[in-house]
Design an enzyme around this catalytic site. Sequence first.
Site, mmCIF file in Angstrom:
data_model
loop_
_atom_site.group_PDB
_atom_site.id
_atom_site.type_symbol
_atom_site.label_atom_id
_atom_site.label_comp_id
_atom_site.label_asym_id
_atom_site.label_seq_id
_atom_site.Cartn_x
_atom_site.Cartn_y
_atom_site.Cartn_z
ATOM 1 N N GLY A 136 2.735 4.851 5.344
ATOM 2 C CA GLY A 136 3.660 4.695 6.472
ATOM 3 C C GLY A 136 4.389 3.366 6.443
ATOM 4 O O GLY A 136 5.013 2.979 7.428
ATOM 5 N N LEU A 137 4.287 2.661 5.294
ATOM 6 C CA LEU A 137 4.924 1.342 5.212
ATOM 7 C C LEU A 137 6.187 1.380 4.342
ATOM 8 O O LEU A 137 6.618 0.360 3.801
ATOM 9 C CB LEU A 137 3.925 0.303 4.691
ATOM 10 C CG LEU A 137 2.648 0.174 5.534
ATOM 11 C CD1 LEU A 137 1.725 -0.887 4.963
ATOM 12 C CD2 LEU A 137 2.973 -0.156 6.997
ATOM 13 N N ALA B 217 11.098 1.581 -0.524
ATOM 14 C CA ALA B 217 11.045 0.324 -1.286
ATOM 15 C C ALA B 217 11.194 0.594 -2.781
ATOM 16 O O ALA B 217 11.904 -0.134 -3.489
ATOM 17 C CB ALA B 217 9.729 -0.397 -1.002
ATOM 18 N N ASP C 153 14.210 4.136 6.365
ATOM 19 C CA ASP C 153 13.350 3.341 5.471
ATOM 20 C C ASP C 153 14.152 2.562 4.434
ATOM 21 O O ASP C 153 14.005 1.348 4.297
ATOM 22 C CB ASP C 153 12.379 4.254 4.714
ATOM 23 C CG ASP C 153 11.219 4.702 5.570
ATOM 24 O OD1 ASP C 153 11.356 4.673 6.799
ATOM 25 O OD2 ASP C 153 10.188 5.084 5.000
ATOM 26 N N SER D 247 8.205 4.656 -0.394
ATOM 27 C CA SER D 247 9.211 5.383 -1.188
ATOM 28 C C SER D 247 10.588 4.726 -1.023
ATOM 29 O O SER D 247 11.338 4.603 -1.991
ATOM 30 C CB SER D 247 9.236 6.862 -0.817
ATOM 31 O OG SER D 247 9.709 7.008 0.491
ATOM 32 N N PRO E 45 0.849 -1.193 0.000
ATOM 33 C CA PRO E 45 0.000 0.000 0.000
ATOM 34 C C PRO E 45 0.891 1.251 0.000
ATOM 35 O O PRO E 45 1.840 1.335 0.776
ATOM 36 C CB PRO E 45 -0.781 -0.125 1.308
ATOM 37 C CG PRO E 45 -0.661 -1.558 1.712
ATOM 38 C CD PRO E 45 0.634 -2.055 1.167
HETATM 39 O O1 PMV Z 1 5.722 7.221 6.903
HETATM 40 P P1 PMV Z 1 7.009 6.796 6.269
HETATM 41 O O2 PMV Z 1 7.024 5.396 5.773
HETATM 42 O O3 PMV Z 1 7.419 7.808 5.212
HETATM 43 O O4 PMV Z 1 8.139 6.835 7.436
HETATM 44 C C1 PMV Z 1 8.591 8.063 7.954
HETATM 45 C C2 PMV Z 1 9.501 7.878 9.147
HETATM 46 C C3 PMV Z 1 9.958 9.207 9.785
HETATM 47 O O5 PMV Z 1 10.747 8.873 10.926
HETATM 48 C C4 PMV Z 1 8.777 10.040 10.233
HETATM 49 C C5 PMV Z 1 10.777 10.056 8.813
HETATM 50 C C6 PMV Z 1 12.204 9.547 8.572
HETATM 51 O O6 PMV Z 1 12.862 10.138 7.683
HETATM 52 O O7 PMV Z 1 12.675 8.635 9.276
#
Ligand code: PMV
Length: 317
Positions: A101-102, A107, A148, A105, A97
């Site tokens: 938050g997974l 990946a 990430d 980007s 998805p």
């Molecule tokens: O929501 P995502 O998958 O883009 O993860 C962001 C994680 C943060 O700590 C908020 C930002 C980062 O650069 O680590």
Amino acid sequence: MRGSRARSEQAANVATGFGPGKVILLGEHGVVYGHPAIAGPLSVGVRTRGRPANRCKLEVSEDVVGARRQQLLRAFDRAAAACGRPEVSVKLESDLPMSMGLGSSGAVAVACARVLLSAAGRSTSPKAVMEVAFEMEREFHGTPSGLDHTCSGMGELILYSRKPGSETPTVRRLKSPRPLKVLVVLVGERSPTKLTVAGLRARQARWPERYSRLFDEIGRLAREGAKAIEKGDLEALGDAMTVNHGLLSALQLSSPNLDEMVHRLRQMGALGAKLTGAGGDGGAVIGLFLEPEPAVAQLTKMGVRCFGSQLAGPKTL
Ligand code: PMV
């Protein structure tokens, strides 16, 4: 079957790449300010397939439009330049998805880096992949912590930190003596990570002492969580996750939908639950379960989008 498919792909000179998605167990946002965080890879992710072409290009699906399309193309161009623009046309496929938050980007960045490096005949070692992927992540996020794409590139549960301004992160693989399983719930649309991180940065700049106390505490939870994982103390890990959610909420990174789901998962037997990733007005919530499948079945029946994933530890059926 697998072997013969791999051979025929090689014969047709097709390069492929995969970048798994990730969940952050502890420490998001604090990690942007140099504190540690723990992230683990999901089994779902982004696949790339490259075929020979007369120039280096990304084939973007018609439904990716406007600013998102332009950003994706700019990010790909940075990675292509870093790989010497091999003559390959790259197609993306994803069962992850997006923008939830997974780590979609990260990946995408890892899957593109793998295919570009391999088309350029260069090393596809995790270090080489992560260097190229970081170029793409900078385009997506501005000032990413690097968590990430590092988790996606290594494909393992890691304790990660990087001092702001430093190029080199500190990364430790975490071994779990017990199966470490989470239930991932997709709660809903949310604002882009870049905006949520920028909003928090503005509050932090205005009230630096108060915010740095909260970031310190989030970092401590990540260190305590790492010890709990290595000892096999999932109850302590779960508690750290729930406390971490409270702190993210204090940082104004949660919403009624996310909070409600955290409570629901705990009522369903989660050892701990929290939002994962940037949070904000939506995104994903994770619950730590000894066995998430019964809760996955129950929630799915109610129309909730969710899945279970093992992040580390001995594989179970
Ligand atoms: O929501 P995502 O998958 O883009 O993860 C962001 C994680 C943060 O700590 C908020 C930002 C980062 O650069 O680590």
